[in-house]
Motif scaffolding. Sequence first.
Motif, PDB file in Angstrom:
ATOM      1  N   LYS A   1     -26.952  -8.436 -39.412  1.00  0.00           N
ATOM      2  CA  LYS A   1     -25.925  -7.806 -38.600  1.00  0.00           C
ATOM      3  C   LYS A   1     -24.862  -8.813 -38.177  1.00  0.00           C
ATOM      4  CE  LYS A   1     -25.387  -5.467 -34.126  1.00  0.00           C
ATOM      5  NZ  LYS A   1     -26.112  -4.950 -32.943  1.00  0.00           N
TER       6      LYS A   1
ATOM      7  N   LYS B   1     -20.863  -8.548 -39.097  1.00  0.00           N
ATOM      8  CA  LYS B   1     -19.936  -8.411 -37.976  1.00  0.00           C
ATOM      9  C   LYS B   1     -18.880  -9.519 -37.986  1.00  0.00           C
ATOM     10  CE  LYS B   1     -21.686  -9.091 -33.936  1.00  0.00           C
ATOM     11  NZ  LYS B   1     -22.477  -8.890 -32.707  1.00  0.00           N
TER      12      LYS B   1
ATOM     13  N   SER C   1     -28.416  -0.944 -38.702  1.00  0.00           N
ATOM     14  CA  SER C   1     -27.803  -2.264 -38.495  1.00  0.00           C
ATOM     15  C   SER C   1     -26.391  -2.303 -39.070  1.00  0.00           C
ATOM     16  CB  SER C   1     -28.668  -3.351 -39.131  1.00  0.00           C
ATOM     17  OG  SER C   1     -28.789  -3.150 -40.526  1.00  0.00           O
TER      18      SER C   1
ATOM     19  N   ALA D   1     -23.089  -2.958 -36.743  1.00  0.00           N
ATOM     20  CA  ALA D   1     -22.186  -4.076 -37.055  1.00  0.00           C
ATOM     21  C   ALA D   1     -20.761  -3.590 -37.250  1.00  0.00           C
ATOM     22  CB  ALA D   1     -22.687  -4.800 -38.307  1.00  0.00           C
TER      23      ALA D   1
END
Length: 523
Positions: free
Chosen positions: A185, A189, A209, A213
């Motif tokens: 994640k 991100k 996830s 993200a």
Amino acid sequence: MNFTMNFPGLKDTFITKVEEVGEIVRLYVEMERKVHRCPKCQKRTKKVHDYRIQKIKHLKWFERQTQIFYKRRRYVCACGKRFAENNSFVERYQRTSIEWNQAVAIRAIKGKTFKETAENYGSSATTIVRRFDQISSSEIRPVEELPAIIAIDEYKGDTKEGKYQLIIADAVTKEPLDILPNRYKRTIKDYLRRHGSKVQMVIMDMSPSFKAAVQEALGRPVIIADRFHFCRYIYWALDGVRRRVQKDFHAYDRKKCKRMKHVFHKENSRLTEEERWYLDRYLKMSTELQKAYELKEAYQDWFKRSKEIGATQIERVKKELKAIYKLVKNSGIPEMCRAIGTFENWQTEILNSFAYGYSNGFLEGINNSTKVLKRNAFGFRSYERFTENQKKRIIGLSSVAFTTGNKSVKAMYKNIPAVNESEMASRLLCKETSSVRNKAAVAPTMVDKPNKTAAPIAFFLLFKLANTMEDIVKPSGILCSRTPINTTKPNSLFIAKLATIDNPSKKVCIIMPINAPYIVVWV
């Protein structure tokens, strides 16, 4: 020994001797003595200082390794400067010909393995790897800004960076853009925060996830669930019911029901008589299994209808989906209820898939090619090596555009196999049928004058079409590009004549960019 023809790749040379030593063909060549300009004082000189023999690796001739022994002439100027003569087939400090370098550059990308390519070209695997790395470093560009609509998916790479990697692609053009070293994640991100300022839609599987993200990095973009990933929850639930109820069957029926599990997934209207007989038999043996199958059929009907009307009647699609929820909950089948619970959690994303019509299907195809690549190489430990192979072998080079008036004709040469010079020489004695002649539009003969913009290329044929022709065509010129094609100025190619065969009625032009296979153009 005197030759009356010029060999491809050996322009303006004299072949003084040809000999065969074992499995190797040796060509002894030299250049014509000419006036050269001194690189130091720019004065002209024709005075020869000495000769040196240079051994050069060349492309195969008739499946035999070829070596060129070049008697390189060195001139001397009045100022004392000594320099080598100019030639068109080998660069300075190189032990391989220009044609060999071009062919290896193609096959390093298109070949199955580095080892196989090295064996075909009489080189070592490390040399092919170095050539591949040179192309990768010059062709692969880092992503600066992601497009408005992207698709993301994971695949199993098994590198030291992580067991799974993440691939990002443009959902509109279906062009892979980048590969992340892992699917964590935090990694996703950080990447989206750096490059995703313009992203408005994201197509993904139903990974919590991934969703978290994307939302944390991009705010509230439109998230679209891939259809395959939410459809399989219904089929998994049906499989779960089948496995549970078949435990009470007779041993024969239990084993046969397992072998015939595909009939439960197949659309009812497409079943054969035999498949329908087995389906009816096992549905009659369990009321719960029959009820689960009817729910699956109701879901299939909703899914097909939603694909047709989703773009214009999304409210109706939502209403019918809630009716499916009610049917499943009233049935009381635990496996189906769990699947519908997932649908309720991802309802907005599922409806978006029908409203916008995007999917991750093309990424699954790319991931399949990645698995083949990894299997051929028996795995990759290095993440950098793995991603370089993916980007160059799977993603490939971009297309070449030939402009004819207001029309743009794209020659997609990703899947065209490269050919060596012996293959090229044999295929040029090709045949031309009326059907092929109709495909090849006639253009002005100014292609051999590339600096004139009034010389459009009217059409092109892939080289492999040459095998389908009838009457022998003796080309008056074989032409070859020494630089990559400039798509903005397609008529300003640098074209060099490699061979001449007298026949004024026909002309054949072979355009070969450095990093592309041969393309035939009738002019």
